[in-house]
Design a protein around this motif. Structure first.
Motif, PDB file in Angstrom:
ATOM      1  N   ILE A   1       0.858  -1.176   0.000  1.00 13.57           N
ATOM      2  CA  ILE A   1       0.000   0.000   0.000  1.00 13.57           C
ATOM      3  C   ILE A   1       0.900   1.233   0.000  1.00 13.57           C
ATOM      4  CG2 ILE A   1      -1.793   1.283   1.233  1.00 13.57           C
ATOM      5  CD1 ILE A   1      -2.463  -1.438   2.620  1.00 13.57           C
ATOM      6  N   THR A   2       0.730   2.087  -1.001  1.00 10.91           N
ATOM      7  CA  THR A   2       1.481   3.346  -1.039  1.00 10.91           C
ATOM      8  C   THR A   2       0.523   4.504  -0.772  1.00 10.91           C
ATOM      9  OG1 THR A   2       1.179   3.533  -3.436  1.00 10.91           O
ATOM     10  CG2 THR A   2       3.177   2.450  -2.669  1.00 10.91           C
TER      11      THR A   2
ATOM     12  N   ALA B   1      -4.866   0.977  11.593  1.00  6.44           N
ATOM     13  CA  ALA B   1      -6.038   0.775  12.464  1.00  6.44           C
ATOM     14  C   ALA B   1      -7.001  -0.214  11.829  1.00  6.44           C
ATOM     15  CB  ALA B   1      -6.725   2.110  12.718  1.00  6.44           C
ATOM     16  N   TYR B   2      -7.215  -0.107  10.525  1.00 10.05           N
ATOM     17  CA  TYR B   2      -8.096  -1.058   9.827  1.00 10.05           C
ATOM     18  C   TYR B   2      -7.544  -2.475   9.930  1.00 10.05           C
ATOM     19  CZ  TYR B   2     -10.344  -3.670   6.092  1.00 10.05           C
ATOM     20  OH  TYR B   2     -11.011  -4.643   5.397  1.00 10.05           O
TER      21      TYR B   2
ATOM     22  N   THR C   1     -10.321  -3.764  -1.426  1.00 13.12           N
ATOM     23  CA  THR C   1     -11.298  -2.742  -1.811  1.00 13.12           C
ATOM     24  C   THR C   1     -11.500  -1.733  -0.688  1.00 13.12           C
ATOM     25  OG1 THR C   1     -12.425  -4.337  -3.244  1.00 13.12           O
ATOM     26  CG2 THR C   1     -13.650  -2.363  -2.623  1.00 13.12           C
ATOM     27  N   ALA C   2     -11.595  -2.244   0.543  1.00 11.29           N
ATOM     28  CA  ALA C   2     -11.797  -1.348   1.690  1.00 11.29           C
ATOM     29  C   ALA C   2     -10.597  -0.429   1.893  1.00 11.29           C
ATOM     30  CB  ALA C   2     -12.044  -2.180   2.944  1.00 11.29           C
ATOM     31  N   LEU C   3      -9.401  -0.955   1.729  1.00  5.35           N
ATOM     32  CA  LEU C   3      -8.193  -0.140   1.903  1.00  5.35           C
ATOM     33  C   LEU C   3      -8.077   0.917   0.806  1.00  5.35           C
ATOM     34  CD1 LEU C   3      -5.806  -3.069   2.877  1.00  5.35           C
ATOM     35  CD2 LEU C   3      -6.339  -1.113   4.338  1.00  5.35           C
ATOM     36  N   ALA C   4      -8.452   0.546  -0.405  1.00  4.45           N
ATOM     37  CA  ALA C   4      -8.361   1.484  -1.525  1.00  4.45           C
ATOM     38  C   ALA C   4      -9.314   2.660  -1.363  1.00  4.45           C
ATOM     39  CB  ALA C   4      -8.634   0.758  -2.836  1.00  4.45           C
TER      40      ALA C   4
ATOM     41  N   PHE D   1      -2.214   3.820  -3.972  1.00  2.55           N
ATOM     42  CA  PHE D   1      -2.282   2.633  -4.829  1.00  2.55           C
ATOM     43  C   PHE D   1      -2.076   1.376  -3.982  1.00  2.55           C
ATOM     44  CE2 PHE D   1      -0.871  -0.094  -8.453  1.00  2.55           C
ATOM     45  CZ  PHE D   1      -1.959   0.136  -9.295  1.00  2.55           C
ATOM     46  N   VAL D   2      -2.725   0.297  -4.419  1.00  2.00           N
ATOM     47  CA  VAL D   2      -2.551  -1.020  -3.802  1.00  2.00           C
ATOM     48  C   VAL D   2      -2.019  -1.945  -4.891  1.00  2.00           C
ATOM     49  CG1 VAL D   2      -3.645  -2.929  -2.581  1.00  2.00           C
ATOM     50  CG2 VAL D   2      -4.489  -0.599  -2.238  1.00  2.00           C
ATOM     51  N   SER D   3      -0.818  -2.463  -4.695  1.00  2.00           N
ATOM     52  CA  SER D   3      -0.176  -3.274  -5.735  1.00  2.00           C
ATOM     53  C   SER D   3       0.151  -4.670  -5.225  1.00  2.00           C
ATOM     54  CB  SER D   3       1.106  -2.601  -6.235  1.00  2.00           C
ATOM     55  OG  SER D   3       2.015  -2.422  -5.168  1.00  2.00           O
TER      56      SER D   3
END
Length: 523
Positions: free
Chosen positions: A41-42, A86-87, A119-122, A129-131
Motif C-alpha cells: 500500500i502506497t 487501524a483497519y 477494496t476497503a483499503l483502496a 495505490f494497492v499493488s
C-alpha cells in the motif's frame, strides 16, 4: 422522489469502491474474490518532502544526518499510515493479520489479504495505490566448477580492473585510508568462509527478514560469491580491506519485494539481528545489489532516494536478459544508481548482459566489469570456491572499486563516484558491431559497455588528482584542467606567490593557448 433515490444509489455504488478501482493493481482485480494476495500500500503523501526538507539542514556528521532522517521518516509514516494500520488491526482475524510498516518508503506490506480487504483499503483517501507484491528471479549462471583450495590467488577480474595497483597507490598516498563498510543485499553469506571471516562487521552486520536467523548464512551461494568478489581475502576480492554486512533479500533463487524492502530499511539504519537497537551510525557507505527485474519500473525508487540522502552509493547489476536493445533491468536502469554490465576476459561484452537504452531513454549501463567465469567463495564449506557468470558478478567488482575510492575520500557522493568511474574506464574493448539507441558499441559512451570497462587504478588516480589543490610555482596565468571556465593567476607580492582562482564571465571560457577568456562554449 425518484431522482433522490437514484442519487442515493449512485452514491452507494461509489461507496462500494467502484470509483476506487483505478487505485488497485489490475493483476489484483483479475483474481478470484476468494484468493488471498500479498500487497503493498502506497500513500499520496510520499517521502520526497521529508527527505528534501531534512537535506537542507546542517548536521555535525553523517551519522547525525541519517539519524535525523530516520526519526523524521518514522514520524511521517506513523502519521500517514494511522488509518490503514487501524483497519488492519481490527480485522476479524485480529492478531493473525501479518503486516509491516516501512517508514523508509512510507508503505505498508500486508500478507494474505482478500479482495474485500483490498477494496476497503483502496477507499481510504490517503491511499494512493494497492499493488501486488513483486518477486525477482536470480538468473546467474553456475559453471558447476567447485574446487577445494586455500586462498586461490589474485583472480582475473581483480587483475583486469587493476585493483592491486589501485590499493598500492592508496596505501602509498599521504591520505590515511578510511574504513569502508559495504552492504550486500543478496541470498546471505557464509560468514565463516576463510576469505570473509575476518572482515564481517559483526553486530549490526546481519538481518534475515525471511526466517530471523541470528547469524549470517547462505543456502544458495549467490551472496557468498558476490561478497567474496567485493572484499574477500586471498586474491578473490577487489578491496580486501573493506568490511561487509549482509541482508537476506533473496531466498533460494527468488527475491520478494517485502524482503528487499526490509533489507533497504535495515541498510539505511542497521539493527541487531533480532531487529532491536537501531543505530544509524552503522549504515554502510555502499550497497551492492546483484539482482534485477524487468526494466522501466519505479517501485524501489523511494528506497534509493533514502540511500542517496544518507550518502550511500547504490550499485546494481543491469540484468542478464541478453544483448537486445532496451533490455536494461530495474533498478539498475534508474538514472540515480550505478548500473553495471558484464564483460569477458577478452573485454567482449558478456553474451547475456542486458543492454540499454533504459525505457526512459537514459544511457545504461553506466559502466561494465568482469562478469564471466568469476571465481569466488562457495557457501558449501569454509575452503571451497566456485565459478559463476552474470552481471551479478560484475556489480561487486564495481562495489569493491567504489570502496577503494571512498577509502581515499569518505565523503564521495554517488555523482562523484560515477564521474571517476567514467574517467578511469577503458574503451579499447571488443566490439560486437551492434548499435542500440543510435550508439554503436565501439563509440563511447554506449548502451552496451556504458562508459567502458572499469579500471580501479585510473579512477583512483583521477580522484587523487582532483583532490590535490593547485599550487603556484612561478608567476603567470595557468589553465584549470578541471573546469574550462576557470583559470589560475599566480601573482608574486613582496617575494611570496599568491594563487587566485578565477572564473570567466558567463557565455565565455578560458582559452588555454591565448591565456584569456573568450566568448563561446567550453570545448
Amino acid at each position: 422522489m425518484k431522482l433522490i433515490l437514484v442519487a442515493i444509489i449512485i452514491v452507494a455504488l461509489a461507496d462500494e469502491g467502484i470509483s476506487d478501482r483505478s487505485k488497485i493493481d489490475p493483476r489484483l482485480l483479475s483474481r478470484k474474490s476468494s484468493e488471498t494476495s500479498n500487497i503493498f500500500i502506497t500513500f499520496h503523501n510520499g517521502t520526497e518532502y521529508t527527505i528534501e526538507h531534512t537535506g537542507k539542514s546542517l548536521f555535525p556528521g553523517r551519522a547525525e544526518k541519517i539519524t535525523a532522517l530516520h526519526d523524521r521518516l518514522r514520524e511521517h509514516a506513523n502519521h500517514s499510515q494511522i488509518n490503514v494500520i487501524a483497519y488492519l488491526q481490527r480485522r476479524e482475524k485480529g492478531p493473525e493479520t501479518k503486516f509491516q510498516s516501512f517508514w523508509i518508503s512510507n508503505e505498508v506490506f500486508v500478507k494474505d489479504v482478500t479482495m474485500d480487504d483490498i477494496t476497503a483499503l483502496a477507499k481510504l483517501q490517503e491511499v494512493k495505490f494497492v499493488s501486488l507484491e513483486k518477486v525477482i528471479l536470480l538468473d546467474t549462471i553456475d559453471s558447476g566448477n567447485i574446487t577445494l583450495t586455500t586462498f586461490p590467488g589474485v583472480q582475473w577480474g581483480v587483475t583486469k580492473i587493476k585493483a592491486p595497483e589501485a590499493i598500492n597507490l592508496l596505501k602509498t598516498s599521504s591520505v590515511i585510508a578510511s574504513q569502508v563498510v559495504v552492504g550486500v543485499i543478496d541470498t546471505g553469506c557464509r560468514y565463516t568462509h576463510e576469505t570473509l571471516r575476518y572482515n564481517w562487521v559483526g553486530e549490526y552486520g546481519w538481518f534475515d527478514p525471511y526466517d530471523g536467523n541470528m547469524l549470517p548464512f547462505d543456502l544458495n551461494g549467490h551472496g557468498t560469491h558476490v561478497t567474496g568478489t567485493i572484499c574477500g581475502k586471498g586474491g578473490i576480492g577487489v578491496y580486501p580491506d573493506a568490511k561487509w554486512m549482509a541482508c537476506r533479500g533473496c531466498e533460494g533463487r527468488t527475491c520478494s519485494q517485502s524482503s528487499l524492502a526490509s533489507c533497504a530499511q535495515f541498510m539505511f539504519c542497521p539493527t541487531k539481528a533480532d531487529g532491536s537497537g537501531s543505530d544509524c551510525s552503522k549504515a554502510p557507505m555502499i550497497i551492492n545489489n546483484s539482482w534485477a527485474g524487468p526494466g522501466g519500473h519505479t517501485w524501489y525508487d523511494q528506497y534509493i532516494a533514502a540511500w542517496l540522502a544518507a550518502d550511500i552509493i547504490p550499485v546494481f547489476a543491469i540484468g542478464n536478459s541478453g544483448t537486445s536493445c532496451n533490455t536494461a533491468g530495474y533498478p539498475g536502469d534508474n538514472i540515480l544508481v550505478i548500473g553495471v554490465g558484464g564483460t569477458a576476459i577478452n573485454d567482449q561484452i558478456y553474451s547475456l548482459s542486458s543492454v540499454g537504452p533504459a525505457l526512459n531513454g537514459g544511457l545504461k549501463p553506466d559502466v561494465s566489469a568482469p562478469g564471466v567465469d568469476v571465481y569466488s567463495a562457495s557457501h558449501l564449506t569454509d575452503d571451497l570456491y566456485t565459478t559463476k557468470s552474470g552481471t551479478s558478478m560484475a556489480a561487486p567488482h564495481v562495489s569493491g572499486l567504489v570502496a577503494i575510492l571512498r577509502a581515499y575520500n569518505p565523503n564521495l557522493s554517488t555523482a562523484d563516484a560515477v564521474t571517476y568511474l567514467r574517467q578511469g574506464a577503458e574503451t579499447n574493448l571488443v566490439s560486437s558491431g551492434q548499435t542500440c539507441g543510435g550508439k554503436p558499441d565501439n563509440i563511447f559512451p554506449n548502451n552496451h559497455f556504458g562508459y567502458g570497462r572499469v579500471n580501479a587504478f585510473k579512477s583512483l588516480q583521477s580522484l587523487m588528482y582532483a583532490s590535490t589543490p593547485f599550487r603556484c610555482l612561478t608567476a603567470g596565468i595557468y589553465v584549470n584542467s578541471r573546469n574550462c571556465r576557470k583559470y589560475y593567476k599566480c601573482v608574486e607580492i613582496w617575494g611570496k606567490l599568491y594563487t587566485f582562482d578565477l572564473t570567466c564571465p558567463p557565455w565565455s571560457y578560458f582559452h588555454k593557448d591565448r591565456k584569456k577568456c573568450i566568448l563561446g562554449k567550453c570545448t
